[in-house]
Design a protein around this motif. Structure first.
Motif, mmCIF file in Angstrom:
data_model
loop_
_atom_site.group_PDB
_atom_site.id
_atom_site.type_symbol
_atom_site.label_atom_id
_atom_site.label_comp_id
_atom_site.label_asym_id
_atom_site.label_seq_id
_atom_site.Cartn_x
_atom_site.Cartn_y
_atom_site.Cartn_z
ATOM 1 N N GLN A 31 38.177 -29.508 46.023
ATOM 2 C CA GLN A 31 37.580 -29.502 44.519
ATOM 3 C C GLN A 31 36.431 -29.729 44.416
ATOM 4 O OE1 GLN A 31 39.787 -32.517 42.562
ATOM 5 N NE2 GLN A 31 39.056 -32.147 40.912
ATOM 6 N N VAL A 32 35.877 -29.134 43.320
ATOM 7 C CA VAL A 32 34.135 -29.067 43.201
ATOM 8 C C VAL A 32 34.117 -29.480 41.899
ATOM 9 C CG1 VAL A 32 34.449 -26.421 41.987
ATOM 10 C CG2 VAL A 32 32.229 -27.392 42.899
ATOM 11 N N GLN A 33 33.085 -30.057 41.740
ATOM 12 C CA GLN A 33 32.526 -30.604 40.354
ATOM 13 C C GLN A 33 31.392 -29.798 39.750
ATOM 14 O OE1 GLN A 33 32.821 -33.171 43.054
ATOM 15 N NE2 GLN A 33 35.153 -32.955 42.456
ATOM 16 N N LEU A 34 31.230 -29.520 38.620
ATOM 17 C CA LEU A 34 30.118 -28.610 38.161
ATOM 18 C C LEU A 34 29.306 -29.308 37.245
ATOM 19 C CD1 LEU A 34 32.517 -25.448 37.831
ATOM 20 C CD2 LEU A 34 30.813 -26.091 39.601
ATOM 21 N N VAL A 35 28.303 -29.307 37.037
ATOM 22 C CA VAL A 35 27.190 -29.716 35.915
ATOM 23 C C VAL A 35 26.226 -28.711 35.455
ATOM 24 C CG1 VAL A 35 25.776 -31.496 35.399
ATOM 25 C CG2 VAL A 35 27.620 -32.104 36.990
ATOM 26 N N GLU A 36 26.302 -28.459 34.143
ATOM 27 C CA GLU A 36 25.275 -27.391 33.771
ATOM 28 C C GLU A 36 24.087 -28.009 33.055
ATOM 29 O OE1 GLU A 36 29.664 -26.034 32.095
ATOM 30 O OE2 GLU A 36 28.578 -27.966 32.482
ATOM 31 N N SER A 37 23.017 -27.445 33.259
ATOM 32 C CA SER A 37 21.654 -28.039 32.530
ATOM 33 C C SER A 37 21.019 -26.596 32.320
ATOM 34 C CB SER A 37 20.910 -28.780 33.527
ATOM 35 O OG SER A 37 20.494 -27.966 34.860
ATOM 36 N N GLY A 38 19.958 -27.009 31.322
ATOM 37 C CA GLY A 38 18.881 -25.995 30.845
ATOM 38 C C GLY A 38 18.962 -25.463 29.694
ATOM 39 N N GLY A 39 20.060 -26.246 28.910
ATOM 40 C CA GLY A 39 20.111 -25.570 27.580
ATOM 41 C C GLY A 39 18.984 -26.306 26.712
ATOM 42 N N GLY A 40 18.988 -25.657 25.415
ATOM 43 C CA GLY A 40 18.153 -26.345 24.350
ATOM 44 C C GLY A 40 17.946 -25.544 23.144
ATOM 45 N N LEU A 41 16.827 -25.936 22.244
ATOM 46 C CA LEU A 41 16.662 -25.183 21.147
ATOM 47 C C LEU A 41 15.450 -24.086 21.209
ATOM 48 C CD1 LEU A 41 17.005 -24.797 18.045
ATOM 49 C CD2 LEU A 41 15.447 -26.683 17.887
ATOM 50 N N VAL A 42 15.830 -23.001 21.148
ATOM 51 C CA VAL A 42 14.724 -22.016 21.197
ATOM 52 C C VAL A 42 14.670 -21.133 20.132
ATOM 53 C CG1 VAL A 42 14.838 -21.933 23.789
ATOM 54 C CG2 VAL A 42 16.427 -20.394 22.532
ATOM 55 N N GLN A 43 13.582 -20.120 20.101
ATOM 56 C CA GLN A 43 13.405 -19.100 19.266
ATOM 57 C C GLN A 43 13.837 -17.857 19.636
ATOM 58 O OE1 GLN A 43 9.250 -19.582 18.309
ATOM 59 N NE2 GLN A 43 9.731 -21.412 16.856
ATOM 60 N N THR A 44 14.227 -17.074 18.560
ATOM 61 C CA THR A 44 14.638 -15.548 19.060
ATOM 62 C C THR A 44 13.634 -14.924 19.711
ATOM 63 O OG1 THR A 44 15.677 -15.371 16.725
ATOM 64 C CG2 THR A 44 14.960 -13.274 17.809
ATOM 65 N N GLY A 45 13.888 -14.147 20.693
ATOM 66 C CA GLY A 45 13.143 -13.380 21.813
ATOM 67 C C GLY A 45 12.667 -14.448 23.019
ATOM 68 N N ASP A 46 12.957 -15.567 22.886
ATOM 69 C CA ASP A 46 12.607 -16.515 24.062
ATOM 70 C C ASP A 46 13.582 -16.209 25.233
ATOM 71 O OD1 ASP A 46 11.549 -19.655 22.474
ATOM 72 O OD2 ASP A 46 10.575 -17.620 22.691
ATOM 73 N N SER A 47 13.370 -16.775 26.234
ATOM 74 C CA SER A 47 14.006 -16.910 27.483
ATOM 75 C C SER A 47 14.328 -18.200 27.948
ATOM 76 C CB SER A 47 13.310 -16.019 28.540
ATOM 77 O OG SER A 47 12.772 -14.546 28.419
ATOM 78 N N LEU A 48 15.643 -18.232 28.887
ATOM 79 C CA LEU A 48 15.948 -19.390 29.173
ATOM 80 C C LEU A 48 16.804 -19.178 30.439
ATOM 81 C CD1 LEU A 48 15.925 -22.227 27.681
ATOM 82 C CD2 LEU A 48 18.269 -21.677 26.568
ATOM 83 N N THR A 49 16.619 -20.398 31.161
ATOM 84 C CA THR A 49 17.429 -20.228 32.385
ATOM 85 C C THR A 49 18.565 -21.550 32.549
ATOM 86 O OG1 THR A 49 15.945 -19.358 33.944
ATOM 87 C CG2 THR A 49 17.582 -20.093 35.125
ATOM 88 N N LEU A 50 19.850 -21.238 32.482
ATOM 89 C CA LEU A 50 20.888 -22.293 32.753
ATOM 90 C C LEU A 50 21.030 -22.470 34.057
ATOM 91 C CD1 LEU A 50 23.117 -21.255 29.675
ATOM 92 C CD2 LEU A 50 21.103 -22.636 29.628
ATOM 93 N N SER A 51 21.379 -23.607 34.551
ATOM 94 C CA SER A 51 21.736 -23.847 35.915
ATOM 95 C C SER A 51 23.013 -24.629 36.104
ATOM 96 C CB SER A 51 20.569 -24.807 36.702
ATOM 97 O OG SER A 51 20.875 -24.796 37.938
ATOM 98 N N CYS A 52 23.898 -24.168 37.103
ATOM 99 C CA CYS A 52 25.065 -24.995 37.212
ATOM 100 C C CYS A 52 25.091 -25.646 38.725
ATOM 101 C CB CYS A 52 26.241 -23.893 37.161
ATOM 102 S SG CYS A 52 27.915 -24.759 37.637
ATOM 103 N N ALA A 53 24.968 -26.772 38.794
ATOM 104 C CA ALA A 53 25.077 -27.452 39.978
ATOM 105 C C ALA A 53 26.397 -27.867 40.643
ATOM 106 C CB ALA A 53 24.221 -28.941 39.958
ATOM 107 N N ALA A 54 26.978 -27.517 41.664
ATOM 108 C CA ALA A 54 28.206 -27.819 42.369
ATOM 109 C C ALA A 54 28.142 -28.623 43.311
ATOM 110 C CB ALA A 54 28.721 -26.405 42.729
ATOM 111 N N SER A 55 28.883 -29.682 43.179
ATOM 112 C CA SER A 55 29.153 -30.773 44.198
ATOM 113 C C SER A 55 30.483 -30.723 44.812
ATOM 114 C CB SER A 55 28.741 -31.990 43.626
ATOM 115 O OG SER A 55 29.537 -32.468 42.652
ATOM 116 N N GLY A 56 30.675 -31.243 45.903
ATOM 117 C CA GLY A 56 32.045 -31.273 46.448
ATOM 118 C C GLY A 56 32.254 -30.074 47.522
ATOM 119 N N ARG A 57 32.151 -28.838 46.868
ATOM 120 C CA ARG A 57 32.273 -27.626 47.705
ATOM 121 C C ARG A 57 31.049 -26.495 47.496
ATOM 122 N NH1 ARG A 57 37.778 -26.691 48.752
ATOM 123 N NH2 ARG A 57 36.977 -24.791 49.931
#
Length: 124
Positions: free
Chosen positions: A1-27
């Protein structure tokens, strides 16, 4: 079994860039087909991108092609979603998901494990 945790979200403006990350544990993420989905208020959860285990093949929703990039970092055991040229219609909760094996990597029903989600809000 794997556990997933997302991060990196937020409030941004049109045209901006963002990187979301999904950290996995267990597998190890490389043993799963990994996907990103999103759900906007009042709408159903929809497919964004997926990365197929073993082959590394990627799939994208038409609405994000050319702007979103899914990638895997085996050393960190994470799956990232690079988002460029953000639009207000990208506003949603973004979810990471893992599948032990699916023939339909663009369908949420093929995924066995889900993270809690991270909010992305794009202001105009």
């Amino acid at each position: 079994q794997v556990q997933l945790v997302e991060s990196g979200g937020g409030l941004v403006q049109t045209g901006d860039s963002l990187t979301l990350s999904c950290a996995a544990s267990g597998r190890t993420v490389s043993t799963y087909t990994m996907g990103w989905f999103r759900q906007a208020p009042g709408k159903e959860r929809e497919f964004v991108a997926s990365l197929i285990r073993f082959t590394g093949r990627t799939y994208y929703a038409d609405s994000v092609k050319g702007r979103f990039t899914i990638s895997r970092d085996n050393a960190k055991n994470t799956v990232d979603l690079q988002i460029n040229s953000l639009k207000p219609e990208d506003t949603a909760v973004y979810y990471c998901a893992a599948s032990v094996g699916t023939n339909t990597p663009t369908s949420l029903y093929g995924y066995n494990y889900w993270g809690q989600g991270t909010q992305v809000t794009v202001s105009s």
